[in-house]
Design a protein around this motif. Sequence first.
Motif, short mmCIF file in Angstrom:
data_model
loop_
_atom_site.label_atom_id
_atom_site.label_comp_id
_atom_site.label_asym_id
_atom_site.label_seq_id
_atom_site.Cartn_x
_atom_site.Cartn_y
_atom_site.Cartn_z
N PRO A 1 -37.21 35.47 -33.06
CA PRO A 1 -37.43 34.06 -32.69
C PRO A 1 -36.18 33.39 -32.12
O PRO A 1 -36.28 32.58 -31.19
CB PRO A 1 -37.85 33.40 -34.01
CG PRO A 1 -38.38 34.52 -34.84
CD PRO A 1 -37.55 35.70 -34.48
N ALA A 2 -35.01 33.72 -32.65
CA ALA A 2 -33.77 33.11 -32.13
C ALA A 2 -33.57 33.51 -30.67
O ALA A 2 -33.18 32.66 -29.84
CB ALA A 2 -32.58 33.55 -32.97
N PHE B 1 -35.95 31.43 -28.59
CA PHE B 1 -35.51 30.05 -28.45
C PHE B 1 -34.39 29.93 -27.41
O PHE B 1 -34.36 28.98 -26.63
CB PHE B 1 -35.03 29.51 -29.79
CG PHE B 1 -36.11 29.38 -30.82
CD1 PHE B 1 -37.41 29.08 -30.45
CD2 PHE B 1 -35.83 29.58 -32.17
CE1 PHE B 1 -38.42 28.98 -31.40
CE2 PHE B 1 -36.81 29.47 -33.12
CZ PHE B 1 -38.12 29.17 -32.74
N ALA C 1 -37.03 38.85 -38.55
CA ALA C 1 -37.60 37.50 -38.51
C ALA C 1 -36.62 36.47 -37.97
O ALA C 1 -37.04 35.43 -37.45
CB ALA C 1 -38.04 37.09 -39.92
N PHE C 2 -35.34 36.73 -38.06
CA PHE C 2 -34.36 35.79 -37.50
C PHE C 2 -34.07 36.11 -36.04
O PHE C 2 -34.08 35.23 -35.18
CB PHE C 2 -33.06 35.83 -38.28
CG PHE C 2 -32.01 34.93 -37.69
CD1 PHE C 2 -31.99 33.57 -38.01
CD2 PHE C 2 -31.05 35.41 -36.81
CE1 PHE C 2 -31.05 32.73 -37.44
CE2 PHE C 2 -30.10 34.58 -36.25
CZ PHE C 2 -30.09 33.23 -36.58
N HIS D 1 -37.25 27.00 -38.18
CA HIS D 1 -37.00 28.45 -38.25
C HIS D 1 -35.80 28.75 -39.12
O HIS D 1 -35.82 29.67 -39.96
CB HIS D 1 -36.79 28.98 -36.83
CG HIS D 1 -36.32 30.39 -36.78
ND1 HIS D 1 -35.07 30.75 -36.34
CD2 HIS D 1 -36.93 31.56 -37.13
CE1 HIS D 1 -34.93 32.06 -36.42
NE2 HIS D 1 -36.04 32.58 -36.89
N ALA E 1 -36.68 28.21 -42.85
CA ALA E 1 -37.51 29.30 -43.38
C ALA E 1 -36.68 30.54 -43.67
O ALA E 1 -36.83 31.19 -44.71
CB ALA E 1 -38.64 29.62 -42.40
N LEU E 2 -35.77 30.87 -42.74
CA LEU E 2 -34.93 32.06 -42.95
C LEU E 2 -33.91 31.82 -44.05
O LEU E 2 -33.55 32.75 -44.79
CB LEU E 2 -34.24 32.43 -41.65
CG LEU E 2 -34.98 33.46 -40.77
CD1 LEU E 2 -35.05 34.81 -41.49
CD2 LEU E 2 -36.40 33.01 -40.44
N ILE F 1 -38.29 22.85 -33.72
CA ILE F 1 -38.79 24.15 -34.18
C ILE F 1 -37.64 25.07 -34.57
O ILE F 1 -37.77 25.92 -35.45
CB ILE F 1 -39.67 24.80 -33.09
CG1 ILE F 1 -40.32 26.07 -33.62
CG2 ILE F 1 -38.86 25.09 -31.85
CD1 ILE F 1 -41.29 25.85 -34.76
N VAL F 2 -36.48 24.89 -33.93
CA VAL F 2 -35.31 25.70 -34.26
C VAL F 2 -34.86 25.41 -35.69
O VAL F 2 -34.50 26.32 -36.45
CB VAL F 2 -34.18 25.43 -33.25
CG1 VAL F 2 -32.93 26.25 -33.61
CG2 VAL F 2 -34.63 25.76 -31.84
#
Length: 526
Positions: free
Chosen positions: A167-168, A171, A163-164, A72, A75-76, A68-69
């Motif tokens: 989620p980062a 994680f 957005a970065f 992500h 996408a970014l 998933i990382v």
Amino acid sequence: MVSRPPLGLIRSYATSRPSLTPTPLTALRQLAAHRFQQQRLQSTATITPSDLSSTTAASSTPLISRPIVALHLFALAFLVYAIVIVGGLTRLTESGLSITEWNPGFRGLHLPTTTPEWESEWAKYKQTPEFHLLNSRMSLDDFKRIYMWEWGHRVLGRVIGVAFTLPAAYFIFSKKVAGSTRFKLAGIAVGIGFQGFLGWFMVKSGLSVPKGSEGRAKMVTPEKGGKSVPTSSAETLVATAEWTPRVSHFRLALHMGTAFLVYLAMLHTGLAVQRDYKAATLTGSPSGVPLRNTSTLSQLANTLNHPLLRGHARLVKVVAGLVFTTAMSGALVAGLDAGLVYNEFPTMGEGRIAPPIDELMDDRFAQRQDGSDKVWRNLTQNPVTVQLIHRTLAVTTACTVLALAWRTHRLGRVYSAAMKAAGGKAMLPSLPPRVTSLAKASVAVVAAQVTLGITTLIYMVPIPLASAHQAGAMALLSVLVAMSSALRPIPASVLAKGLGRNSGVLGRVLNSTSAHGKVATKRVAV
């Protein structure tokens, strides 16, 4: 289903224990071979998702990042690619100076909706040199159009930051990220924040008349006569004495270069996370090689550690650095509007490959009275000289990328011949497929990029072509970064996972590189 040792072997081993008589040497060899075969044929069923979160005694950080990382990061990276294109369109439409305040954080998300709000923003813009010298006849509706470009660019930047970062952080705190990847994510987050600061730092340079080295505006008398007017480091030959309001081309290059680096960091880190996860779980096709068992993984690891591929990987990085340098010289061309002079190719006026020296080293670009800064200012501030430098770098880069693709093809033939002559099974019989496919892709992308560059110049920098040319530079860098990732050796921690913690097999894989760059007979087939 785990297979059992041969029945005769079990009986031989069992009957030898009560009497404590020595086990026959043949039986011992058969038993050792059987145990090694079981470890060698270990399947993905023995590697569970919980293994990916296993920890060492010294740290609670997982050894392998979750997939998933990588998703992500991809996408970014796409959003950063998009914002670079939007930023280029903002510059090409001359909209970058429409918002005269930074307004960091959520304050910058506000969009004027009422007439008083729009008139307030317009009143601020009317105080800028750009309005007085270029857009004094602009209407409010015209101002709204350029304002929307800059506002959209700034909002997209804020979206990327949120957005970065969120989620980062999730994680990292939920133990889904490996230790080395954590620092990379932190570095990318810092780069995003620094990029936002550079954006305002760049815009600020175009909101006031530039100052000379003595703290006052340098004045130049036009050749056609008249009173002296201020000039700047961003002057053109056409408007040498008629200062054109624009942002500093140095700051523009720094702003764009940082965006490129953030994008490439996201892409490279995402590819590394994805590849390491596939190698650790024996799933997917790292570097284009389908992993069916530990034998294939060990062959891939040996191949990537081969001196021929290690040397080629270093060459790929050098070529990527050259492409990046060429792109930054293109940013200087864009910042100086240097694409509007000498709109022909390959010549630069009257059949010449290069303009005369008096144009390349124009005395008017020197800021000091003794002219001691004449050379370096012409190299970085003279539109004619900067365009010539970019042309030279572009042609050199195109030829180098083509040479890299040819060398990759030749490397594949040399490597395959060496493996065939060795006759061993310690390494793959040919180069990883993804390396050769990306080499072919680089040829197509560089051909398109050269075509876009020439047509952009000939047609005097139309917005669609200029934007596509900027996007092409990022596409070429993406291909080279992907090739570098495909050539990257598999880390020892990932091999330990993929090979089922078999330290003997792992040691042979890690030590299988020949010091002389040949396929040595010391390589042990796994």
